[in-house]
Scaffold this active site. Structure first.
Site, PDB file in Angstrom:
ATOM      1  N   GLY A 225       0.805  -1.217   0.000  1.00 12.62           N
ATOM      2  CA  GLY A 225       0.000   0.000   0.000  1.00 12.62           C
ATOM      3  C   GLY A 225       0.838   1.266   0.000  1.00 12.62           C
ATOM      4  O   GLY A 225       0.354   2.347  -0.342  1.00 12.62           O
ATOM      5  N   LYS A 232      -2.559   2.569  -4.430  1.00 14.02           N
ATOM      6  CA  LYS A 232      -3.108   3.705  -3.705  1.00 14.02           C
ATOM      7  C   LYS A 232      -2.352   5.005  -3.993  1.00 14.02           C
ATOM      8  O   LYS A 232      -2.858   6.091  -3.743  1.00 14.02           O
ATOM      9  CB  LYS A 232      -3.150   3.398  -2.206  1.00 14.02           C
ATOM     10  CG  LYS A 232      -4.101   2.244  -1.878  1.00 14.02           C
ATOM     11  CD  LYS A 232      -5.418   2.437  -2.556  1.00 14.02           C
ATOM     12  CE  LYS A 232      -6.582   1.612  -2.017  1.00 14.02           C
ATOM     13  NZ  LYS A 232      -6.404   0.231  -1.745  1.00 14.02           N
ATOM     14  N   SER A 273     -10.821  -0.474   4.139  1.00 14.44           N
ATOM     15  CA  SER A 273     -10.034  -1.700   4.111  1.00 14.44           C
ATOM     16  C   SER A 273     -10.454  -2.647   5.233  1.00 14.44           C
ATOM     17  O   SER A 273     -10.712  -2.211   6.345  1.00 14.44           O
ATOM     18  CB  SER A 273      -8.567  -1.361   4.299  1.00 14.44           C
ATOM     19  OG  SER A 273      -8.241  -0.273   3.495  1.00 14.44           O
ATOM     20  N   CYS A 275     -13.140  -4.458   5.512  1.00 12.66           N
ATOM     21  CA  CYS A 275     -14.548  -4.434   5.904  1.00 12.66           C
ATOM     22  C   CYS A 275     -15.393  -5.272   4.953  1.00 12.66           C
ATOM     23  O   CYS A 275     -16.582  -5.012   4.774  1.00 12.66           O
ATOM     24  CB  CYS A 275     -15.060  -3.001   5.964  1.00 12.66           C
ATOM     25  SG  CYS A 275     -14.288  -2.059   7.278  1.00 12.66           S
ATOM     26  N   GLY A 276     -14.771  -6.241   4.317  1.00 17.15           N
ATOM     27  CA  GLY A 276     -15.558  -7.187   3.510  1.00 17.15           C
ATOM     28  C   GLY A 276     -15.611  -6.860   2.033  1.00 17.15           C
ATOM     29  O   GLY A 276     -16.444  -7.417   1.312  1.00 17.15           O
ATOM     30  N   LYS A 277     -14.746  -5.987   1.557  1.00 19.88           N
ATOM     31  CA  LYS A 277     -14.831  -5.614   0.134  1.00 19.88           C
ATOM     32  C   LYS A 277     -14.474  -6.793  -0.762  1.00 19.88           C
ATOM     33  O   LYS A 277     -15.231  -7.143  -1.660  1.00 19.88           O
ATOM     34  CB  LYS A 277     -13.915  -4.410  -0.141  1.00 19.88           C
ATOM     35  CG  LYS A 277     -14.009  -3.929  -1.577  1.00 19.88           C
ATOM     36  CD  LYS A 277     -14.055  -2.443  -1.716  1.00 19.88           C
ATOM     37  CE  LYS A 277     -12.839  -1.652  -1.631  1.00 19.88           C
ATOM     38  NZ  LYS A 277     -11.528  -1.869  -1.801  1.00 19.88           N
ATOM     39  N   ASN A 388      -2.917  -7.914   8.610  1.00 18.11           N
ATOM     40  CA  ASN A 388      -2.977  -7.307   7.276  1.00 18.11           C
ATOM     41  C   ASN A 388      -2.178  -8.136   6.252  1.00 18.11           C
ATOM     42  O   ASN A 388      -1.815  -7.632   5.196  1.00 18.11           O
ATOM     43  CB  ASN A 388      -2.447  -5.870   7.342  1.00 18.11           C
ATOM     44  CG  ASN A 388      -2.850  -5.031   6.137  1.00 18.11           C
ATOM     45  OD1 ASN A 388      -3.884  -5.267   5.511  1.00 18.11           O
ATOM     46  ND2 ASN A 388      -2.029  -4.053   5.776  1.00 18.11           N
ATOM     47  N   ARG A 421     -17.570  -0.692   8.923  1.00 14.90           N
ATOM     48  CA  ARG A 421     -17.608  -1.555  10.108  1.00 14.90           C
ATOM     49  C   ARG A 421     -18.341  -0.783  11.196  1.00 14.90           C
ATOM     50  O   ARG A 421     -17.788   0.117  11.800  1.00 14.90           O
ATOM     51  CB  ARG A 421     -16.169  -1.884  10.514  1.00 14.90           C
ATOM     52  CG  ARG A 421     -16.014  -2.932  11.578  1.00 14.90           C
ATOM     53  CD  ARG A 421     -14.545  -3.274  11.742  1.00 14.90           C
ATOM     54  NE  ARG A 421     -14.056  -4.055  10.619  1.00 14.90           N
ATOM     55  CZ  ARG A 421     -13.989  -5.390  10.604  1.00 14.90           C
ATOM     56  NH1 ARG A 421     -14.348  -6.087  11.661  1.00 14.90           N
ATOM     57  NH2 ARG A 421     -13.536  -6.020   9.541  1.00 14.90           N
TER      58      ARG A 421
END
Ligand code: SPV
Ligand code: MN
Length: 632
Positions: A225, A232, A273, A275-277, A388, A421
């Site tokens: 990242g 990003k 990030s 949160c279930g994407k 992560n 979240r």
């Protein structure tokens, strides 16, 4: 006389690499590359033309120089980032702004001249002892109105390898375009490495984004990242361009939801990030176009989206055979995959937290030799894999890849979903009343409890409009305004929904939904996009009828769906919603240039909530809302 930059290139590149570079007839590009080779001073330079041969060269280099270690399954490797280099570094990521430019309190900036001076100092001779890779890519499909060509200069074979998996090759696009300065540039160096091949000088970790020069500099870090330029880092440059040119750069997945009679409706979805994407993008029975970044344009009044990437840099924690069969299969097949910051045993098998299998008591991970109970310098117990920890793989490895994933025209967006979240406020799924309400009360009001994807304390509730806050390079007020304006251009507006996969029971604190329940929410939304079913009015948006969900739970998951559970899930929590509005209004009242429309929409929502509270109390069952004949 030969120009200075040509001399540098001739001196530093061997004939083959020099010729590959010169095949692109672009002196601006050549000058830029010469400048950074001269400054960073690598031992050697490799120019990649994106061919299979050149990609193999980079893959093999990563293994040879120890940035990646081969694993038991063919094509799999593991890469470790430094123990304190496991996530995006917000503190040291800054937008460089010329004097007099102010982007607002929530966006980290730095004086451009000062930032450029500092980063050029840090980068002097930084690639000594390393090979430097020059790579070309495109963001978005080749040869399309969405395409942005990119140049990556990096001394990390891991970064170059990751980009080869994650992005479309752009060497040909550069040749086609010839002389131009219209492309994004990324200069990255991992800096000096320690014996574990991780960046040593973390205190000099910097990620500086120069909007004016369309260039991002990243130094003394390896975590994707912070380093994978096209991810990003490019987003900040693209948001700036999009704002000027009237399109959108969003932190969004794109997927096809399969409705009745073969109908496919494309959804985009923004989630902070972790949160279930990715797990949403990977829903069984649906098809994936992309899982992280979308460019969205109005083309003849229709909202069209493309995936900027062609691979997944996905979170591995929690992926298990039962809930994530598609990802599970990919992770256990001989694909080209880079695992990062997982646990590896002596046989080269990988393990991660939440995989639903026994994890050995010893192995090797982001902390080096690892054993159960091992603690770090701060006394914190080290889990087998970092929360992560990730995997990098091409989308082409997935059986659920949508046939239109690479369509240069993009796919029409039927719905946009926002989710965070949120343990106590929003219902699992709801539909905004219209575009403006969706942008303001759902997207711009997004909050999320912080996760391990960024450095810092987890669990704190953070404001994160459109899940894009970390990547904004324009003032927030302007960004919201652009989103509102975008809707006005559209003759067919996508519907906007909000989801919450993390709502908990008020009394027991238990999660009220299962990981797999989202399948049902998406099928419900798909039907709503086409007005196939009705919904219940609530003060915060339209919510599902019990009967529709019951039948979907049965059809999609063969699962019983008790009415008592529905009521718990879809009870509108008025005090929590009111507090949220207060928080959000408070934040925006401090943000300059917030569109007035935003306050109006929040005020209206507050008024609706209060009126319903008058009639039905603090916690309002969907069954009672259904009975409301006259909406307040
Ligand atoms: C995210 O954190 O949103 C990611 C991974 O997609 S990163 O590349 O770190 O941004
Ligand atoms: Mn992301």
């Amino acid at each position: 006389m030969e120009e200075h930059y040509v001399r540098i290139l001739k001196e530093r590149l061997d004939t083959e690499n020099y010729n590959k570079l010169m095949a692109i007839r672009n002196s601006y590009l050549h000058k830029f590359i010469a400048k950074y080779i001269d400054l960073c001073n690598p031992d050697s330079v490799f120019v990649s033309d994106g061919s299979e041969r050149d990609q193999r060269y980079i893959r093999e280099a990563a293994i040879k120089n120890g940035e990646e270690i081969p694993l038991a399954i063919e094509g799999h490797t593991v890469h470790f980032d430094g123990y304190y280099d496991q996530a995006r570094d917000r503190e040291n990521t800054k937008i460089l702004v010329p004097k007099g430019v102010y982007l607002g309190e929530n966006i980290r900036t730095m004086d451009r001249e000062e930032g450029l001076r500092e980063i050029h100092e840090i980068m002097k001779d930084i690639m000594k002892g390393h090979e430097c890779y020059i790579c070309f890519y495109t963001l978005g499909p080749e040869n399309s109105v969405f395409t942005i060509p990119c140049l990556q200069i990096t001394d990390s074979s891991y970064v170059a390898h990751s980009e080869n998996i994650l992005y479309r090759q752009g060497y040909k696009e550069f040749i086609r375009r010839g002389e131009t300065s219209d492309f994004f540039k990324f200069v990255h160096s991992e800096g000096e490495l320690d014996e574990r091949k991780t960046s040593k000088n973390i205190e000099k970790r910097r990620i500086y984004i120069d909007l004016e020069g369309d260039t991002v500099y990243s130094a003394n870090t390896q975590y994707g990242g912070n380093t994978i330029g096209l991810k990003k880092l490019a987003m900040r440059l693209a948001i700036n361009h999009a704002a000027k040119e009237g399109w959108l750069t969003e932190h969004m997945l794109i997927m096809g939801i399969h409705g009745p009679n073969g109908r496919v409706t494309y959804f985009t979805g923004a989630f902070p990030s972790m949160c279930g994407k990715t797990s949403t993008a990977m829903l069984e029975g649906e098809t994936i176009v992309g899982d992280d970044i979308a460019y969205i344009r109005s083309i003849d009044g229709i909202a069209k989206a493309v995936n900027v990437e062609k691979g997944v840099f996905g979170i591995i924690k929690g992926i298990n055979k039962k809930d994530d069969p598609i990802q599970w299969k990919v992770l256990h097949s001989p694909n080209e995959i880079i695992f990062s910051n997982v646990l590896v045993d002596e046989k080269g098998k990988v393990y991660w937290s939440g995989m639903g299998e026994d994890i050995p008591d010893r192995g090797y991970n982001h902390s080096g030799e690892w054993w159960r109970g091992k603690r770090d310098k701060e006394g914190k117990e080290i889990p087998p894999s970092h929360p992560n920890a990730r995997f990098t793989v091409s989308l082409e490895a997935f059986e659920n890849l949508d046939p239109r994933w690479d369509d240069p025209k993009g796919v029409e967006i039927g719905a946009i979903v926002y989710g965070g979240r949120d343990s106590d406020t929003w219902v699992p799924v709801q539909e905004a009343f219209d575009w403006d309400h969706g942008i303001v009360a759902k997207g711009a009001s997004l909050e999320s409890e912080r996760t391990a994807a960024v450095l810092g304390k987890e669990g704190v509730r953070e404001f994160n409009p459109m899940s894009n806050l970390d990547f904004l390079s324009i003032p927030i007020g302007r960004y919201i305004e652009i989103n509102l304006e975008f809707g006005k251009k559209l003759r067919r507006k996508p519907k906007i929904f909000a989801v919450n996969y993390f709502i908990r029971d008020k009394e027991t604190g238990e999660y009220l939904t299962d990981k797999v329940d989202k399948k049902v929410w998406y099928k419900w939304m798909e039907l709503r996009v086409h007005d196939d079913i009705e919904a219940i009015w609530s003060p915060t948006g339209y919510i599902p009828k019990y009967e529709d969900l019951k039948s979907l739970f049965d059809k999609v998951l063969s699962k019983d769906y008790p009415e008592s559970l529905y009521i718990k899930q879809f009870t509108i929590r008025i005090p929590e919603n009111l507090s949220k509005i207060k928080r959000i209004r408070n934040i925006y009242s401090k943000i300059k240039n917030t569109p007035k429309e935003l306050f109006k929409i929040l005020d209206e929502e507050e008024k609706r909530l209060k009126e319903v509270r008058e009639k039905l109390g603090d916690y309002v069952s969907p069954r009672d809302l259904e009975k409301l004949v006259q909406k307040p």
